[in-house]
Design a protein around this motif. Structure first.
Motif, PDB file in Angstrom:
ATOM      1  N   VAL A 103       0.851  -1.187   0.000  1.00 63.60           N
ATOM      2  CA  VAL A 103       0.000   0.000   0.000  1.00 63.60           C
ATOM      3  C   VAL A 103       0.890   1.241   0.000  1.00 63.60           C
ATOM      4  CG1 VAL A 103      -1.872  -1.165   1.216  1.00 63.60           C
ATOM      5  CG2 VAL A 103      -0.143   0.076   2.526  1.00 63.60           C
ATOM      6  N   GLY A 104       0.276   2.385  -0.281  1.00 60.88           N
ATOM      7  CA  GLY A 104       0.988   3.654  -0.194  1.00 60.88           C
ATOM      8  C   GLY A 104       0.477   4.452   0.981  1.00 60.88           C
ATOM      9  N   ILE A 105       1.389   5.011   1.777  1.00 62.35           N
ATOM     10  CA  ILE A 105       0.972   5.851   2.902  1.00 62.35           C
ATOM     11  C   ILE A 105       1.536   7.255   2.701  1.00 62.35           C
ATOM     12  CG2 ILE A 105       0.817   3.900   4.488  1.00 62.35           C
ATOM     13  CD1 ILE A 105       3.458   4.877   5.708  1.00 62.35           C
ATOM     14  N   PRO A 106       0.849   8.282   3.214  1.00 61.46           N
ATOM     15  CA  PRO A 106       1.316   9.658   3.011  1.00 61.46           C
ATOM     16  C   PRO A 106       2.741   9.868   3.506  1.00 61.46           C
ATOM     17  CG  PRO A 106      -0.903   9.620   3.915  1.00 61.46           C
ATOM     18  CD  PRO A 106      -0.406   8.208   3.972  1.00 61.46           C
ATOM     19  N   ASP A 107       3.526  10.617   2.723  1.00 62.17           N
ATOM     20  CA  ASP A 107       4.924  10.871   3.062  1.00 62.17           C
ATOM     21  C   ASP A 107       5.265  12.299   2.612  1.00 62.17           C
ATOM     22  OD1 ASP A 107       7.716   9.295   3.709  1.00 62.17           O
ATOM     23  OD2 ASP A 107       7.992  10.826   2.161  1.00 62.17           O
ATOM     24  N   GLN A 108       5.835  13.091   3.507  1.00 62.02           N
ATOM     25  CA  GLN A 108       6.103  14.501   3.204  1.00 62.02           C
ATOM     26  C   GLN A 108       7.098  14.659   2.055  1.00 62.02           C
ATOM     27  OE1 GLN A 108       7.328  16.337   6.899  1.00 62.02           O
ATOM     28  NE2 GLN A 108       5.215  16.801   7.496  1.00 62.02           N
ATOM     29  N   TYR A 109       8.032  13.749   1.951  1.00 64.91           N
ATOM     30  CA  TYR A 109       9.082  13.877   0.929  1.00 64.91           C
ATOM     31  C   TYR A 109       8.670  13.227  -0.384  1.00 64.91           C
ATOM     32  CZ  TYR A 109      13.655  13.664  -1.316  1.00 64.91           C
ATOM     33  OH  TYR A 109      14.698  13.799  -2.196  1.00 64.91           O
ATOM     34  N   TRP A 110       8.143  11.985  -0.313  1.00 66.64           N
ATOM     35  CA  TRP A 110       7.861  11.214  -1.527  1.00 66.64           C
ATOM     36  C   TRP A 110       6.429  11.400  -2.035  1.00 66.64           C
ATOM     37  CZ3 TRP A 110      11.996   9.337  -3.775  1.00 66.64           C
ATOM     38  CH2 TRP A 110      13.107   9.010  -3.002  1.00 66.64           C
TER      39      TRP A 110
ATOM     40  N   SER B 236      12.862  -1.685  -9.800  1.00 71.50           N
ATOM     41  CA  SER B 236      13.528  -0.383  -9.797  1.00 71.50           C
ATOM     42  C   SER B 236      13.584   0.146  -8.365  1.00 71.50           C
ATOM     43  CB  SER B 236      12.770   0.602 -10.682  1.00 71.50           C
ATOM     44  OG  SER B 236      12.688   0.128 -12.012  1.00 71.50           O
ATOM     45  N   LYS B 237      14.540   1.027  -8.113  1.00 72.18           N
ATOM     46  CA  LYS B 237      14.750   1.502  -6.755  1.00 72.18           C
ATOM     47  C   LYS B 237      13.511   2.171  -6.180  1.00 72.18           C
ATOM     48  CE  LYS B 237      18.127   4.008  -3.950  1.00 72.18           C
ATOM     49  NZ  LYS B 237      19.373   4.825  -3.956  1.00 72.18           N
ATOM     50  N   PHE B 238      12.789   2.942  -7.021  1.00 68.27           N
ATOM     51  CA  PHE B 238      11.621   3.663  -6.500  1.00 68.27           C
ATOM     52  C   PHE B 238      10.458   2.723  -6.160  1.00 68.27           C
ATOM     53  CE2 PHE B 238      10.866   3.627 -11.100  1.00 68.27           C
ATOM     54  CZ  PHE B 238       9.526   3.296 -11.195  1.00 68.27           C
ATOM     55  N   LYS B 239      10.526   1.467  -6.635  1.00 67.79           N
ATOM     56  CA  LYS B 239       9.469   0.500  -6.346  1.00 67.79           C
ATOM     57  C   LYS B 239       9.733  -0.296  -5.061  1.00 67.79           C
ATOM     58  CE  LYS B 239       8.272  -0.160 -11.231  1.00 67.79           C
ATOM     59  NZ  LYS B 239       8.193  -1.136 -12.351  1.00 67.79           N
ATOM     60  N   LEU B 240      10.941  -0.225  -4.562  1.00 65.42           N
ATOM     61  CA  LEU B 240      11.279  -0.988  -3.360  1.00 65.42           C
ATOM     62  C   LEU B 240      10.558  -0.393  -2.147  1.00 65.42           C
ATOM     63  CD1 LEU B 240      15.115  -1.420  -3.895  1.00 65.42           C
ATOM     64  CD2 LEU B 240      13.356  -3.185  -4.109  1.00 65.42           C
ATOM     65  N   PRO B 241       9.913  -1.224  -1.334  1.00 66.03           N
ATOM     66  CA  PRO B 241       9.212  -0.704  -0.155  1.00 66.03           C
ATOM     67  C   PRO B 241      10.137   0.055   0.783  1.00 66.03           C
ATOM     68  CG  PRO B 241       8.541  -2.953  -0.593  1.00 66.03           C
ATOM     69  CD  PRO B 241       9.699  -2.676  -1.505  1.00 66.03           C
ATOM     70  N   LYS B 242       9.650   1.189   1.263  1.00 67.94           N
ATOM     71  CA  LYS B 242      10.410   1.986   2.231  1.00 67.94           C
ATOM     72  C   LYS B 242      10.062   1.587   3.665  1.00 67.94           C
ATOM     73  CE  LYS B 242      11.059   5.900  -0.858  1.00 67.94           C
ATOM     74  NZ  LYS B 242      10.658   5.133  -2.062  1.00 67.94           N
ATOM     75  N   HIS B 243       8.915   0.928   3.834  1.00 63.76           N
ATOM     76  CA  HIS B 243       8.511   0.440   5.156  1.00 63.76           C
ATOM     77  C   HIS B 243       8.101  -1.022   5.029  1.00 63.76           C
ATOM     78  CE1 HIS B 243       8.485   4.579   6.585  1.00 63.76           C
ATOM     79  NE2 HIS B 243       7.673   4.912   5.597  1.00 63.76           N
ATOM     80  N   TRP B 244       8.462  -1.810   6.050  1.00 57.98           N
ATOM     81  CA  TRP B 244       8.096  -3.225   6.104  1.00 57.98           C
ATOM     82  C   TRP B 244       7.406  -3.487   7.437  1.00 57.98           C
ATOM     83  CZ3 TRP B 244       9.246  -6.833   2.206  1.00 57.98           C
ATOM     84  CH2 TRP B 244      10.044  -6.351   1.164  1.00 57.98           C
ATOM     85  N   ILE B 245       6.195  -4.031   7.392  1.00 57.59           N
ATOM     86  CA  ILE B 245       5.435  -4.267   8.617  1.00 57.59           C
ATOM     87  C   ILE B 245       5.011  -5.737   8.672  1.00 57.59           C
ATOM     88  CG2 ILE B 245       3.361  -3.650   9.911  1.00 57.59           C
ATOM     89  CD1 ILE B 245       3.407  -0.959   8.418  1.00 57.59           C
TER      90      ILE B 245
ATOM     91  N   LEU C   8      -5.734  -2.249   6.054  1.00 54.73           N
ATOM     92  CA  LEU C   8      -4.268  -2.290   5.970  1.00 54.73           C
ATOM     93  C   LEU C   8      -3.668  -0.886   6.054  1.00 54.73           C
ATOM     94  CD1 LEU C   8      -3.497  -5.039   3.314  1.00 54.73           C
ATOM     95  CD2 LEU C   8      -3.131  -5.126   5.771  1.00 54.73           C
ATOM     96  N   GLN C   9      -4.352   0.086   5.456  1.00 57.07           N
ATOM     97  CA  GLN C   9      -3.883   1.471   5.573  1.00 57.07           C
ATOM     98  C   GLN C   9      -3.822   1.885   7.038  1.00 57.07           C
ATOM     99  OE1 GLN C   9      -2.889   3.793   3.412  1.00 57.07           O
ATOM    100  NE2 GLN C   9      -3.348   2.915   1.417  1.00 57.07           N
TER     101      GLN C   9
ATOM    102  N   LEU D 254      -0.425   3.017   9.060  1.00 66.14           N
ATOM    103  CA  LEU D 254      -0.300   4.324   9.705  1.00 66.14           C
ATOM    104  C   LEU D 254      -0.040   4.189  11.198  1.00 66.14           C
ATOM    105  CD1 LEU D 254      -3.170   6.214   7.848  1.00 66.14           C
ATOM    106  CD2 LEU D 254      -0.714   6.607   7.608  1.00 66.14           C
ATOM    107  N   TYR D 255      -0.648   3.189  11.821  1.00 67.97           N
ATOM    108  CA  TYR D 255      -0.447   2.958  13.254  1.00 67.97           C
ATOM    109  C   TYR D 255       1.011   2.604  13.550  1.00 67.97           C
ATOM    110  CZ  TYR D 255      -0.735   0.709  17.821  1.00 67.97           C
ATOM    111  OH  TYR D 255      -0.528   0.335  19.126  1.00 67.97           O
ATOM    112  N   HIS D 256       1.604   1.761  12.719  1.00 66.87           N
ATOM    113  CA  HIS D 256       2.969   1.290  12.965  1.00 66.87           C
ATOM    114  C   HIS D 256       4.023   2.328  12.634  1.00 66.87           C
ATOM    115  CE1 HIS D 256       1.180  -2.734  13.356  1.00 66.87           C
ATOM    116  NE2 HIS D 256       2.303  -3.095  13.903  1.00 66.87           N
ATOM    117  N   ILE D 257       3.713   3.274  11.753  1.00 73.29           N
ATOM    118  CA  ILE D 257       4.744   4.173  11.263  1.00 73.29           C
ATOM    119  C   ILE D 257       4.677   5.545  11.937  1.00 73.29           C
ATOM    120  CG2 ILE D 257       5.603   5.304   9.159  1.00 73.29           C
ATOM    121  CD1 ILE D 257       4.644   2.811   7.661  1.00 73.29           C
ATOM    122  N   ARG D 258       3.690   5.748  12.779  1.00 75.28           N
ATOM    123  CA  ARG D 258       3.608   7.024  13.505  1.00 75.28           C
ATOM    124  C   ARG D 258       4.852   7.266  14.340  1.00 75.28           C
ATOM    125  NH1 ARG D 258      -2.543   6.189  15.551  1.00 75.28           N
ATOM    126  NH2 ARG D 258      -3.590   6.937  13.697  1.00 75.28           N
TER     127      ARG D 258
END
Length: 454
Positions: free
Chosen positions: A382-389, A418-427, A445-446, A450-454
């Motif tokens: 899934v995609g979660i909000p990110d200030q940079y990406w 590709s590098k941009f497709k690699l997950p930045k977070h693993w839960i 799942l969203q 969000l709960y784990h990455i806060r």
């Protein structure tokens, strides 16, 4: 009743089908003086009573709403508020108050009564796709022509209120075939040797296939079927490879409630020979690949999937008061392409698309690559909000072994994505939230992510 023809039903109390159908039909004749036929909610748990109610309602030309008897009270309140039924067969929520002073939605007049099939569910608002006998039997004709069949025999383990179970019944009923019904949970106790599996189709969702592949007796039994239709949700590489290893004749399918089941299917021989896509288009349908402007794209170009089919639903209940016969076109949320051999390939869904750093990412590609590492038993991206990406690619997964590290999985993915497709977070989680059809609850799942990455 003579209208049953050569159709044969095999399940508990199957000998009562004709009698119960007549009983339900006679009950409906009491409403012959109504200005409009009574609207029926059908939520019978017992298969014979469900089929009897369905046949009686169609014969009496009454609008019928197929409902899941396992819906919770809040879902039933939603359905009753929308439908305002005159008759309720089967549901345990008869105590809910129906306000018959509310708007009583009218339905279009056709040669056959409307048949409302539910879509949506616990993760969203329940809707009913408005079908008719004509749209449903158009799907049957396309199916029999594509698979070159005169008679269809089916072993049904899917719910009859769902389009995947209903269409199994209709294929058998309209072609004079045999329908065997069994609860999926009771398959291990079923007398497998009683069935000539080579003469039957069976329809499964991926989670059911995975379960059967864990039982050697059921795996052997499954490999004897003429065809194993697989749909409802994307299948992952591990179970497809295992099915091919055991020479299970899978037919990967693409379709939905709105199209009265599949409008594309991969024939078993193609699957056994290594193909993995949604197959070719059935003769009653046409698939167009379009860009965002609606222009039709060429072969091998990826775009939005639009369907034209004789089996398309008329719309969603309630239809507009000034309803006109619909243009037989349905724009889906799916993204894909048709290759130069006419095979439909699904890339992902617009609604699931992740835009990260300005790049479009479709979760199925990443999920497939992660599953191919053999280090996870299930995964959803899934995609979660990110200030940079903008959005950060996030993998929520069920590890096969707690000793596996994220670094090991990432190392195996470097040459595949590709590098941009690699997950930045693993839960890691114990299991992914799926419904009875095997579909992921992405909204839940969203929330987990969000709960784990806060």
């Amino acid at each position: 009743m003579e209208f049953l023809g050569n159709f044969t039903l095999v399940c508990d109390r199957s000998d009562q089908l004709a009698q119960l159908t007549e009983q339900f039909y006679l009950e409906l004749t009491q409403f012959s003086d109504w200005q409009t036929p009574p609207k029926i909610i059908l939520a019978e748990r017992e298969p014979v009573r469900f089929l009897a109610g369905f046949l009686a309602a169609v014969s009496a030309k009454c609008p019928i709403f197929l409902c899941n008897p396992n819906w919770a009270k809040q879902e039933w309140e939603q359905v009753f508020d929308l439908v305002q039924p005159d008759i309720i067969w089967g549901t345990s929520y008869k105590e809910l108050v129906i306000d018959n002073n509310k708007t009583n939605y009218q339905l279009p007049i056709t040669n056959y009564p409307p048949i409302m099939v539910p879509t949506g569910g616990s993760s969203g608002k329940i809707k009913f796709a408005v079908h008719t006998w004509e749209t449903l039997t158009a799907s049957v004709r396309g199916f029999t022509e594509y698979f070159q069949l005169e008679k269809v025999n089916s072993f049904c383990v899917l719910p009859l209120y769902h389009v995947s179970g209903l269409m199994q019944f209709l294929r058998c009923f309209t072609t004079g075939g045999k329908l065997v019904i069994s609860a999926f949970k009771k398959l291990a106790d079923y007398q497998l040797n009683q069935l000539e599996a080579g003469e039957f189709f069976i329809s499964l969702v991926p989670t059911q296939l995975q379960s059967l592949l864990q039982n050697s007796d059921l795996t052997t039994w499954l490999s004897q079927f003429q065809t194993v239709l697989l749909g409802g949700a994307p299948a992952w590489d591990e179970i497809l490879e295992k099915a091919r290893y055991y020479q299970i004749r899978l037919a990967l399918t693409y379709g939905m409630t709105e199209t009265a089941s599949q409008i594309a299917a991969l024939k078993p021989d193609d699957f056994i020979n290594g193909k993995v896509n949604s197959g070719q288009i059935l003769p009653h349908a046409k698939v167009l690949i379009c860009n965002d402007k609606g222009d039709i794209l060429n072969t091998n170009q990826t775009g939005n999937i639009t369907i034209q089919a004789e089996s398309l639903a008329l719309g969603y209940y309630p239809l507009a008061a000034n309803h006109q016969p619909p243009v037989p076109t349905f724009s889906t949320d799916d993204i894909g392409f048709i290759d130069n051999k006419g095979y439909l390939n699904i890339v992902g869904r617009n609604s699931d698309k992740i835009i990260t750093g300005g790049e479009n990412v479709y979760p199925p590609e990443i999920e497939s690559a992660i599953k191919a590492t053999a280090m996870v038993s299930d995964v959803c991206v899934v995609g979660i909000p990110d200030q940079y990406w903008g959005q950060a690619v996030t993998a929520i997964y069920v590890p096969k072994n707690l000793d596996y590290s994220i670094a090991e999985i990432q190392n195996l993915l470097k040459d595949k994505l590709s590098k941009f497709k690699l997950p930045k977070h693993w839960i890691p989680v114990e299991k992914l939230p799926r419904n009875s059809q095997g579909k992921i609850n992405r909204q839940q799942l969203q929330e987990i992510a969000l709960y784990h990455i806060r």
